[in-house]
Scaffold this active site. Sequence first.
Site, PDB file in Angstrom:
ATOM      1  N   CYS A   1       0.806  -1.101   0.063  1.00 25.83           N
ATOM      2  CA  CYS A   1      -0.093  -0.203  -0.120  1.00 25.83           C
ATOM      3  C   CYS A   1       0.840   1.274  -0.053  1.00 25.83           C
ATOM      4  O   CYS A   1       0.373   2.359  -0.432  1.00 25.83           O
ATOM      5  CB  CYS A   1      -0.858   0.048   1.261  1.00 25.83           C
TER       6      CYS A   1
ATOM      7  N   HIS B   1      -2.141   6.784   4.271  1.00 24.56           N
ATOM      8  CA  HIS B   1      -0.471   6.503   4.316  1.00 24.56           C
ATOM      9  C   HIS B   1      -0.086   7.802   3.896  1.00 24.56           C
ATOM     10  O   HIS B   1      -0.116   8.381   2.755  1.00 24.56           O
ATOM     11  CB  HIS B   1       0.014   5.194   3.809  1.00 24.56           C
TER      12      HIS B   1
HETATM   13  N1  LIG Z   1      -5.472  -3.108   5.035  1.00 28.15           N
HETATM   14  C1  LIG Z   1      -4.540  -2.466   4.053  1.00 28.15           C
HETATM   15  O1  LIG Z   1      -4.367  -1.157   3.970  1.00 28.15           O
HETATM   16  C2  LIG Z   1      -3.757  -3.463   2.779  1.00 28.15           C
HETATM   17  C3  LIG Z   1      -3.164  -2.494   1.953  1.00 28.15           C
HETATM   18  C4  LIG Z   1      -2.556  -3.557   1.034  1.00 28.15           C
HETATM   19  C5  LIG Z   1      -2.618  -4.871   0.987  1.00 28.15           C
HETATM   20  N2  LIG Z   1      -3.075  -5.515   2.173  1.00 28.15           N
HETATM   21  C6  LIG Z   1      -3.286  -7.109   1.970  1.00 28.15           C
HETATM   22  O2  LIG Z   1      -4.721  -7.478   1.821  1.00 28.15           O
HETATM   23  C7  LIG Z   1      -4.769  -8.549   2.276  1.00 28.15           C
HETATM   24  C8  LIG Z   1      -6.174  -8.383   3.331  1.00 28.15           C
HETATM   25  O3  LIG Z   1      -5.869  -7.462   4.155  1.00 28.15           O
HETATM   26  P1  LIG Z   1      -7.044  -6.706   5.027  1.00 28.15           P
HETATM   27  O4  LIG Z   1      -6.448  -5.586   5.813  1.00 28.15           O
HETATM   28  O5  LIG Z   1      -8.327  -6.577   4.441  1.00 28.15           O
HETATM   29  O6  LIG Z   1      -7.131  -7.755   6.321  1.00 28.15           O
HETATM   30  P2  LIG Z   1      -8.513  -8.117   7.491  1.00 28.15           P
HETATM   31  O7  LIG Z   1      -9.311  -6.894   7.283  1.00 28.15           O
HETATM   32  O8  LIG Z   1      -7.734  -8.779   8.593  1.00 28.15           O
HETATM   33  O9  LIG Z   1      -9.330  -9.264   6.694  1.00 28.15           O
HETATM   34  C9  LIG Z   1      -8.797 -10.635   6.576  1.00 28.15           C
HETATM   35  C10 LIG Z   1      -9.852 -11.428   5.744  1.00 28.15           C
HETATM   36  O10 LIG Z   1      -8.968 -12.725   5.585  1.00 28.15           O
HETATM   37  C11 LIG Z   1     -10.171 -13.676   5.975  1.00 28.15           C
HETATM   38  N3  LIG Z   1      -9.627 -14.773   6.679  1.00 28.15           N
HETATM   39  C12 LIG Z   1      -8.943 -15.066   7.862  1.00 28.15           C
HETATM   40  N4  LIG Z   1      -8.611 -16.213   8.134  1.00 28.15           N
HETATM   41  C13 LIG Z   1      -9.255 -16.895   7.054  1.00 28.15           C
HETATM   42  C14 LIG Z   1      -9.146 -18.379   6.746  1.00 28.15           C
HETATM   43  N5  LIG Z   1      -8.707 -19.084   7.653  1.00 28.15           N
HETATM   44  N6  LIG Z   1      -9.665 -18.790   5.617  1.00 28.15           N
HETATM   45  C15 LIG Z   1     -10.274 -17.850   4.591  1.00 28.15           C
HETATM   46  N7  LIG Z   1     -10.275 -16.708   4.939  1.00 28.15           N
HETATM   47  C16 LIG Z   1      -9.865 -16.246   6.037  1.00 28.15           C
HETATM   48  C17 LIG Z   1     -10.834 -12.810   6.922  1.00 28.15           C
HETATM   49  O11 LIG Z   1     -12.509 -13.409   7.131  1.00 28.15           O
HETATM   50  P3  LIG Z   1     -12.897 -13.628   8.311  1.00 28.15           P
HETATM   51  O12 LIG Z   1     -13.918 -12.404   8.458  1.00 28.15           O
HETATM   52  O13 LIG Z   1     -14.201 -14.653   8.403  1.00 28.15           O
HETATM   53  O14 LIG Z   1     -12.332 -13.813   9.486  1.00 28.15           O
HETATM   54  C18 LIG Z   1     -11.217 -11.635   6.319  1.00 28.15           C
HETATM   55  O15 LIG Z   1     -12.075 -11.788   5.265  1.00 28.15           O
HETATM   56  C19 LIG Z   1      -3.422  -8.855   3.564  1.00 28.15           C
HETATM   57  O16 LIG Z   1      -2.754  -9.841   2.694  1.00 28.15           O
HETATM   58  C20 LIG Z   1      -2.865  -7.447   3.538  1.00 28.15           C
HETATM   59  O17 LIG Z   1      -1.628  -7.634   3.722  1.00 28.15           O
HETATM   60  C21 LIG Z   1      -3.835  -4.737   2.972  1.00 28.15           C
END
Ligand SMILES: NC(=O)c1ccc[n+]([C@@H]2O[C@H](COP(=O)([O-])OP(=O)(O)OC[C@H]3O[C@@H](n4cnc5c(N)ncnc54)[C@H](OP(=O)(O)O)[C@@H]3O)[C@@H](O)[C@H]2O)c1
Length: 343
Positions: A125, A239
């Site tokens: 990001c 950010h």
């Molecule tokens: N946040 C940012 O600013 C950002 C920016 C760039 C890239 N990313 C990347 O994008 C990805 C997601 O980030 P996020 O911030 O959206 O994370 P998040 O809010 O923590 O969401 C995680 C997701 O993963 C699912 N999950 C967790 N355990 C799982 C399992 N065992 N099987 C299948 N699904 C599962 C969760 O589902 P449940 O609700 O069912 O737990 C939820 O939908 C990461 O790799 C992160 O590094 C994030």
Amino acid sequence: MRICLLGATGLVGRESLDLVARAWPGATLSLYASRDQELKHGGKTYKVEAAPKLEEEGAPKGDLALVALDDEHSKRFVPRLLSLGYRVIDKSNTYRGDAKVPLVAAGVNSNRVTEEVRLVANPNCTTIPLTLALKPLQQEFGLEDVTVSTYQAVSGAGIAALDGFLEQSKAGYQELDRFGNVFDPKAYAGNTVPHNGGTDESGFSSEERKLMFEAKKILELPELGVSAQCCRVGVAVGHYENAWVTFGKAVSPEQVAAVLSDSAKAPFVNFLAGAAGEGLSALYSVKARDRALVGRVRPDSRDKSGRTLCITVVGDNLRLGAATNAVRVASRWFKSEDPELQA
Ligand SMILES: NC(=O)c1ccc[n+]([C@@H]2O[C@H](COP(=O)([O-])OP(=O)(O)OC[C@H]3O[C@@H](n4cnc5c(N)ncnc54)[C@H](OP(=O)(O)O)[C@@H]3O)[C@@H](O)[C@H]2O)c1
């Protein structure tokens, strides 16, 4: 068109829902997360299924999968999605370092998304807004060296970290404590902390190493000098990055302004004139969610050659830094009905 969203209930997954509706309003959606559940979002209720169902025989085939899971789960589900025939965009770190997988910041190296490509890695990001600002300047003036210091929002750590931060902030700011002693010095609320996860023997954290590696890969400049220091600040979304950029020749702030104000040369960039940074903040980026805000361009007084300028770049990490970029990348395969999302 059939689109599969993995991690649909997370911060990035929810943003993807809104963007998919803008880009491909007629698409059929299948949503997956850790377990079967209902997701209430934007006044609608969505059915979400447990991702392991994709591993069952007869799992639905489809056209496009947007994956917003952590590294471990991306590693598990991306190969299965590819074998089911989906074109996949993965937003985790899992495939970014793989030489066979294009790492694409839309508007910077979108030409890497060809018909033959089945899997694209979405960059970090902080890398996306930074490379959107650097690429047009590199093309015009050449690029030698970039030093960057980031001030990153808590939502970058996912929904659980963000919700914990909001709760702790609400409780902490109830008390008017001028020194912030009510806050936990290790936590995000009311604080600035090192982004130190995955610090290796080099002393740099995984976030810092990602930014340095990815900038070189996306700009296709393996020899580029890049150094980064990252921290998290007590902000929900957005950010902020301060960069010192050394070009191949002497460049004035006015020349930089002319390039970055030209949308044909600098797509998805909003240039903000003036060294004072009017209109440039983390929260302003949440009002222009699909754009990199760039400004505060001024010469570095230490550099007598006139080649080094200080530049500030800000971007919404959930949208421009994640979900928007993935949709723009996919727009190279499937035309977006919203021109703002077409790369
Ligand atoms: N946040 C940012 O600013 C950002 C920016 C760039 C890239 N990313 C990347 O994008 C990805 C997601 O980030 P996020 O911030 O959206 O994370 P998040 O809010 O923590 O969401 C995680 C997701 O993963 C699912 N999950 C967790 N355990 C799982 C399992 N065992 N099987 C299948 N699904 C599962 C969760 O589902 P449940 O609700 O069912 O737990 C939820 O939908 C990461 O790799 C992160 O590094 C994030």
